[in-house]
Each structure stands twice: as C-alpha cells, then as structure tokens.
Design a protein around this motif. Sequence first.
Motif, mmCIF file in Angstrom:
data_model
loop_
_atom_site.group_PDB
_atom_site.id
_atom_site.type_symbol
_atom_site.label_atom_id
_atom_site.label_comp_id
_atom_site.label_asym_id
_atom_site.label_seq_id
_atom_site.Cartn_x
_atom_site.Cartn_y
_atom_site.Cartn_z
ATOM 1 N N GLU A 169 -7.716 9.348 6.235
ATOM 2 C CA GLU A 169 -7.316 8.875 7.552
ATOM 3 C C GLU A 169 -6.751 7.453 7.503
ATOM 4 O OE1 GLU A 169 -7.334 10.954 10.009
ATOM 5 O OE2 GLU A 169 -8.245 12.477 8.705
ATOM 6 N N THR A 170 -6.649 6.901 6.317
ATOM 7 C CA THR A 170 -6.143 5.538 6.166
ATOM 8 C C THR A 170 -4.668 5.463 6.560
ATOM 9 O OG1 THR A 170 -7.685 5.103 4.354
ATOM 10 C CG2 THR A 170 -5.768 3.648 4.532
ATOM 11 N N LYS A 171 -4.346 4.495 7.410
ATOM 12 C CA LYS A 171 -2.960 4.291 7.843
ATOM 13 C C LYS A 171 -2.729 2.798 8.054
ATOM 14 C CE LYS A 171 -1.031 7.135 10.723
ATOM 15 N NZ LYS A 171 -0.649 7.871 11.961
ATOM 16 N N ILE B 248 5.260 2.445 7.118
ATOM 17 C CA ILE B 248 3.887 2.911 7.332
ATOM 18 C C ILE B 248 3.385 3.584 6.060
ATOM 19 C CG2 ILE B 248 2.401 4.487 8.639
ATOM 20 C CD1 ILE B 248 4.225 4.151 11.010
ATOM 21 N N SER C 122 0.366 -0.287 8.669
ATOM 22 C CA SER C 122 1.741 -0.566 9.098
ATOM 23 C C SER C 122 2.163 -1.927 8.557
ATOM 24 C CB SER C 122 1.850 -0.551 10.624
ATOM 25 O OG SER C 122 1.403 0.685 11.144
ATOM 26 N N GLU D 135 -9.195 0.956 4.445
ATOM 27 C CA GLU D 135 -8.014 0.131 4.725
ATOM 28 C C GLU D 135 -8.225 -1.305 4.246
ATOM 29 O OE1 GLU D 135 -6.439 2.515 8.727
ATOM 30 O OE2 GLU D 135 -7.731 0.744 8.904
ATOM 31 N N SER E 74 -2.745 10.491 4.969
ATOM 32 C CA SER E 74 -2.929 11.881 5.401
ATOM 33 C C SER E 74 -1.798 12.772 4.889
ATOM 34 C CB SER E 74 -3.017 11.960 6.920
ATOM 35 O OG SER E 74 -1.803 11.521 7.526
ATOM 36 N N GLU E 75 -0.668 12.167 4.524
ATOM 37 C CA GLU E 75 0.450 12.941 3.983
ATOM 38 C C GLU E 75 0.117 13.535 2.622
ATOM 39 O OE1 GLU E 75 3.637 10.189 3.875
ATOM 40 O OE2 GLU E 75 3.844 10.030 6.060
ATOM 41 N N ASP F 98 0.681 6.163 5.173
ATOM 42 C CA ASP F 98 -0.191 7.152 5.813
ATOM 43 C C ASP F 98 -0.693 8.102 4.726
ATOM 44 O OD1 ASP F 98 -1.522 8.858 7.425
ATOM 45 O OD2 ASP F 98 0.202 9.515 8.609
#
Length: 278
Positions: A181-183, A203, A185, A135, A207-208, A205
């Motif tokens: 797992e990076t997210k 956001i 906002s 991140e 993981s998508e 994300d």
Amino acid sequence: MNKDEKPLWMYWVLLAGFISPTLFIAGVAVGSSAKIPSESAWVYISAIISAIATFIIALLTIVLAVETWRLRRTQDEQIDTNRKENIKPHVEIFLESSVVGFQFIIFKVENIGRGLARNVQFKIEHSEKEFSDSEKDIITTLEKLSFFRNSLSTLGVNGTKKSFLFSFTDMYDKYDAGFYETKLSFRISFEDMEGNSYSTYSIIDLSEFKGITEIGKGNPAYRTSIELEKIRKTLDSLIKSNKRIKVDSYSQKDRNIENEKSEARIREHLSKKDEKIL
C-alpha cells in the motif's frame, strides 16, 4: 495585451484617420450652400470617387501590412517554441527490477527529454495522512542519496542515475502485505540550458507490483556472467597453485601401433569364433 489577440484598435484608428477627409470632401460637395455650376458637377463627383477609391486602397494596404506583421509574429513565436522544445528536458522517476533478481528494486532517475537538464531537485509531496512505516523506510533510504538530498547539477539526454532501493523479500518480512500500500509522490524541478524552469510530478505506487511473478532463473546475461566468473576463478586457482594437470599425449606412431594391436585382437577373436563353429 495577449499575443494571440487581434489588434482591432489599429483598424479603428486607421479607419477614422482615412474616413475623416472623405467625409469632409463629401460634406463640402453635398452640404455646401454654394451653387455648383453644372459644368463643374462632374469635377466634384470625380473628386469624391477618387477620394473614396484612395481611401479603400489605403485601407486594404494597411490591412495587408497588419496581417503580414501578425503572420511574421506568429512565425517568430513558432520558431521560438520549436527551439525551446528542442532543448527542453524531461526528468522522471522509475522503479525497475535488478538483473540480479526480480525482488531487488532499483530507484532510477532518467532524462527522457531532448535537452540537458540542470539543477535537478527532488521534493517529496506531503499528504494529509501521516507516512506509514514502510514509506518512512523508503524515504530514509532515498535521503541517503546525495543527488536526491541535494540536487543533480546536470543530467544529459537519456542520462540516468540508479541506486538500490529495497528488496521485496526484506520489506515483506518487516511490514507484511501492507507494504504494497506504499505510495509516495515527488515533485521534480529542473532547468534547461537557457535557465527556463520546468517541473514534473511522479508517483511511486508499490501496489502496481502486487501479484507480479517471474519464472526462470533470472536474467540470462547475468547467469552467463556468473558461470564465466566461476570458470575464471577455477583456471586462476590452477595457474597460481602447484597443482599439475595430467595430460596424455600421443604421436602418430603411437596411434599406428595402437591401431595394429586393435586389429590383431579383432582377428584373433574372429579366428577363435570360426574354430568353435567347426
């Protein structure tokens, strides 16, 4: 007072104003100790009925006027709301794959609203947990963008700003599978042409993207452009160099002579074949 609240106090004030003279007349006619001549009784009754009718008509007129005023106010509010909706921008953040390859991710800012966006600013929302290394890596890349670090002065309808963000291959080599797992906002604030302020929440994300694969050799238009570029370079090298292209040219006379020779060889071959049979 709320704009949608009914002005009931107006009804009560008007009701009290018009009922007072009616009650006064009724009190004079009914509660007066003076004797009313029988021949004048109908005059008093007629006056009372006339006063009551006048009061009812006046009250209905006031009610109609108030309702007309409320309807006009509602129409004005609706017109103003529609006008604001027609100039309202809506800025969002997207991640999309590059035409060069699926693993190359582009950071995209787009105005999907109906109006021009002004003074577009981006702010990363901090969570309770500390940012991971992946991140922090993405945040560092984003902060190198001038429009992200400062602001966008304007962004037109369907206008976009794009920049390369990262490569899945490189990030996976650095951070392994934990990279997915990076997210992050983001709070996006902007204004319309009239200076009205808006904000949206987006956001990122990663993981998508987990488990998504691509078959083939990428975007066909991009592959075609690469092949055309190769052909252009080849032709350009031939034109600018001293190399010569060997070209055999024939006239119609040369073609006729060549056809006659071919027919003669065929006839000779057939005649030899006949002699062998005999």
